[in-house]
Write an enzyme that holds these catalytic residues in place. Structure first.
Site, PDB file in Angstrom:
ATOM      1  N   GLY A  74      -1.295  -4.489   4.436  1.00  0.00           N
ATOM      2  CA  GLY A  74      -0.971  -4.090   3.074  1.00  0.00           C
ATOM      3  C   GLY A  74      -1.478  -5.108   2.070  1.00  0.00           C
ATOM      4  O   GLY A  74      -1.900  -4.754   0.963  1.00  0.00           O
ATOM      5  N   ASN A 155      10.670  -5.273  -2.550  1.00  0.00           N
ATOM      6  CA  ASN A 155      10.931  -5.661  -1.169  1.00  0.00           C
ATOM      7  C   ASN A 155      12.180  -6.513  -1.000  1.00  0.00           C
ATOM      8  O   ASN A 155      12.737  -6.583   0.094  1.00  0.00           O
ATOM      9  CB  ASN A 155       9.724  -6.415  -0.593  1.00  0.00           C
ATOM     10  CG  ASN A 155       9.287  -7.563  -1.476  1.00  0.00           C
ATOM     11  OD1 ASN A 155       8.944  -7.366  -2.643  1.00  0.00           O
ATOM     12  ND2 ASN A 155       9.290  -8.778  -0.947  1.00  0.00           N
ATOM     13  N   GLN A 183       6.912  -1.203   1.057  1.00  0.00           N
ATOM     14  CA  GLN A 183       8.319  -0.984   1.407  1.00  0.00           C
ATOM     15  C   GLN A 183       8.710   0.485   1.313  1.00  0.00           C
ATOM     16  O   GLN A 183       9.438   1.006   2.150  1.00  0.00           O
ATOM     17  CB  GLN A 183       9.230  -1.807   0.487  1.00  0.00           C
ATOM     18  CG  GLN A 183       9.199  -3.289   0.745  1.00  0.00           C
ATOM     19  CD  GLN A 183       9.782  -3.677   2.092  1.00  0.00           C
ATOM     20  OE1 GLN A 183      10.717  -3.049   2.589  1.00  0.00           O
ATOM     21  NE2 GLN A 183       9.236  -4.718   2.696  1.00  0.00           N
ATOM     22  N   SER A 203       1.494  -0.224   4.744  1.00  0.00           N
ATOM     23  CA  SER A 203       1.351  -1.091   5.921  1.00  0.00           C
ATOM     24  C   SER A 203       2.065  -0.477   7.107  1.00  0.00           C
ATOM     25  O   SER A 203       3.196   0.004   6.981  1.00  0.00           O
ATOM     26  CB  SER A 203       1.918  -2.480   5.623  1.00  0.00           C
ATOM     27  OG  SER A 203       1.776  -3.337   6.730  1.00  0.00           O
ATOM     28  N   ALA A 204       1.425  -0.504   8.273  1.00  0.00           N
ATOM     29  CA  ALA A 204       1.973   0.162   9.456  1.00  0.00           C
ATOM     30  C   ALA A 204       3.235  -0.503   9.979  1.00  0.00           C
ATOM     31  O   ALA A 204       4.149   0.178  10.448  1.00  0.00           O
ATOM     32  CB  ALA A 204       0.918   0.201  10.563  1.00  0.00           C
ATOM     33  N   HIS A 205       3.315  -1.827   9.902  1.00  0.00           N
ATOM     34  CA  HIS A 205       4.415  -2.502  10.587  1.00  0.00           C
ATOM     35  C   HIS A 205       5.747  -2.363   9.854  1.00  0.00           C
ATOM     36  O   HIS A 205       6.787  -2.787  10.365  1.00  0.00           O
ATOM     37  CB  HIS A 205       4.080  -3.978  10.846  1.00  0.00           C
ATOM     38  CG  HIS A 205       4.243  -4.884   9.671  1.00  0.00           C
ATOM     39  ND1 HIS A 205       5.344  -5.692   9.514  1.00  0.00           N
ATOM     40  CD2 HIS A 205       3.451  -5.136   8.605  1.00  0.00           C
ATOM     41  CE1 HIS A 205       5.217  -6.412   8.410  1.00  0.00           C
ATOM     42  NE2 HIS A 205       4.074  -6.087   7.849  1.00  0.00           N
ATOM     43  N   THR A 241     -15.587  -3.807  12.551  1.00  0.00           N
ATOM     44  CA  THR A 241     -15.266  -2.873  13.627  1.00  0.00           C
ATOM     45  C   THR A 241     -13.794  -2.482  13.558  1.00  0.00           C
ATOM     46  O   THR A 241     -12.916  -3.333  13.466  1.00  0.00           O
ATOM     47  CB  THR A 241     -15.572  -3.501  14.998  1.00  0.00           C
ATOM     48  OG1 THR A 241     -16.952  -3.849  15.053  1.00  0.00           O
ATOM     49  CG2 THR A 241     -15.253  -2.531  16.124  1.00  0.00           C
ATOM     50  N   CYS A 330       7.466 -13.379   3.543  1.00  0.00           N
ATOM     51  CA  CYS A 330       6.230 -14.091   3.192  1.00  0.00           C
ATOM     52  C   CYS A 330       6.504 -15.409   2.486  1.00  0.00           C
ATOM     53  O   CYS A 330       5.610 -16.245   2.353  1.00  0.00           O
ATOM     54  CB  CYS A 330       5.339 -13.213   2.327  1.00  0.00           C
ATOM     55  SG  CYS A 330       4.835 -11.684   3.146  1.00  0.00           S
TER      56      CYS A 330
END
Length: 391
Positions: A74, A155, A183, A203-205, A241, A330
């Site tokens: 993200g 967040n 979020q 963001s995936a996580h 890639t 973070c």
């Protein structure tokens, strides 16, 4: 008192990978491992996996598949949106508007653009609940304004911004609107068309997918300077890639999230409200930070406890098997008070005594009960030891 082991209440920091998501990812590590850019048939399976995930992500947001660009996080999506817009639109103007409570992925990028690109940035104040005022945004816009970036939901304190109104104003003024929805995307039903969003970071996580993969929604017709150079991946827009397994996991996680949301959102809201009400009742002078229940993320609680250091409180909770945070993961190593809590008017003392507990798919009523049994005693004992606490 009961002992409940491993009460994880930091879903805002990260979520565990769902077992079904992990299963969907696994073939792309050892079986379908071909480079998507190769031309032989074996690699077509990898390309197909990426495009399937692109479609899944798009469907979850009411976007077009060609409007989804996969990134490494993200944070990368935030950087690309801001830096790419400035480089592409610099001839039209050099003014960005954002908010004081943004994630550091936005704030530090703005600082970079101010220092290195000569961009002027307006940092909007927020009210006591962490919400920007539309009149402030409108007043800040000039003929030089090329971009507004305001996060969908905060967040730390969970406050949801008036995204639809922001998007409509920006569209009316011909200004790009970007929102950091890292979020919000896992917890709210987001329709990028209805909300007039031009760019959005996810963001995936944060949604039970893998770490190290994110995406930028880029509305068709919006032009950005490429952020990563070196290859033709992502239709020539983002070189490197592709993380096939991560992308496949993100797409499937978003599809699952969308399907579960009608049931999961009210369940989380009920847990959140019970936790908020219980703490405010049981802990004297506890302060809920952020917006009212119906205007904050379904899983978010954030409190300040006068007379206590947040880090000490976290260690005490950890000893009882409760894992929470004092703010953004973070910045967890910083000794400075949260810029978000300071922006909504808290004192240094209040900001240092903050506790964020964010719930998720595996949070249960038993977990909430355990916190309500444990936390008040911890706060009371720490206040007894505090030289600054006055009951």
């Amino acid at each position: 008192m009961r002992t409940v082991k491993n009460v994880y209440l930091d879903y805002a920091a990260t979520t565990p990978v769902d077992p079904e998501v992990f299963e969907a990812m696994s073939p792309y590590f050892t079986e379908t491992f071909g480079n998507p850019s190769s031309i032989y048939s074996f690699s077509s399976r990898s390309r197909a996996a990426i495009e399937k995930a692109r479609g899944q992500a798009a469907a979850a947001l009411n976007a077009l598949p060609e409007e989804i660009f996969f990134t490494g996080s993200g944070t990368e999506a935030d950087n690309w949106a801001l830096k790419g817009a400035v480089k592409k639109l610099r001839s039209r103007g050099g003014h960005i508007i954002t908010a004081k409570i943004e994630h550091h992925a936005i704030l530090h990028t703005c600082e970079y653009l101010e220092k290195n690109e000569g961009v002027k940035v307006t940092y909007l104040p927020v009210d006591g609940e962490g919400r920007i005022r539309m009149e402030d945004l409108e007043a800040a816009m000039t003929d030089e304004t090329i971009l507004v970036s305001v996060m969908f939901a905060n967040n730390e304190i969970g406050t949801i911004q008036p995204v639809k109104a922001i998007g409509e104003l920006c569209r009316e003024r011909g200004v790009l609107f970007h929102t950091d929805a890292v979020q919000a995307a896992a917890l709210l039903d987001i329709d990028v068309r209805e909300l007039s969003i031009d760019m959005m970071s996810i963001s995936a996580h944060k949604m039970y997918g893998p770490k190290g993969v994110g995406a930028l929604y880029l509305r068709k017709g919006v032009k950005l300077e490429n952020f990563v150079h070196g290859g033709g991946q992502e239709r020539g827009r983002r070189a490197g890639t592709e993380n096939i397994a991560g992308i496949a996991g993100m797409g499937f996680a978003m599809e699952q999230m969308k399907a579960r949301l009608p049931r999961e959102k009210p369940r989380l809201c009920a847990l959140r409200d019970r936790l908020i009400d219980g703490i405010l009742k049981a802990v004297p002078r506890a302060k809920l930070n952020g917006a009212a229940k119906d205007e904050r993320l379904p899983n978010n609680t954030n409190f300040s406890f006068i007379g206590i250091e947040g880090e000490t409180l976290l260690l005490d909770l950890d000893a009882k098997g409760i894992y929470a945070s004092s703010g953004s993961a973070c910045t967890s190593g910083s000794l400075d008070p949260s810029h978000v809590l300071m922006a909504i008017g808290l004192t240094h003392e209040q900001a240092h005594g903050s506790l964020r507990m964010s719930m998720g798919r595996h949070t249960t009523d038993e977990h909430v009960d355990y916190v309500l049994e444990t936390l008040p005693d911890i706060v009371a004992k720490r206040r007894e030891m505090s030289p600054i606490w006055e009951a």
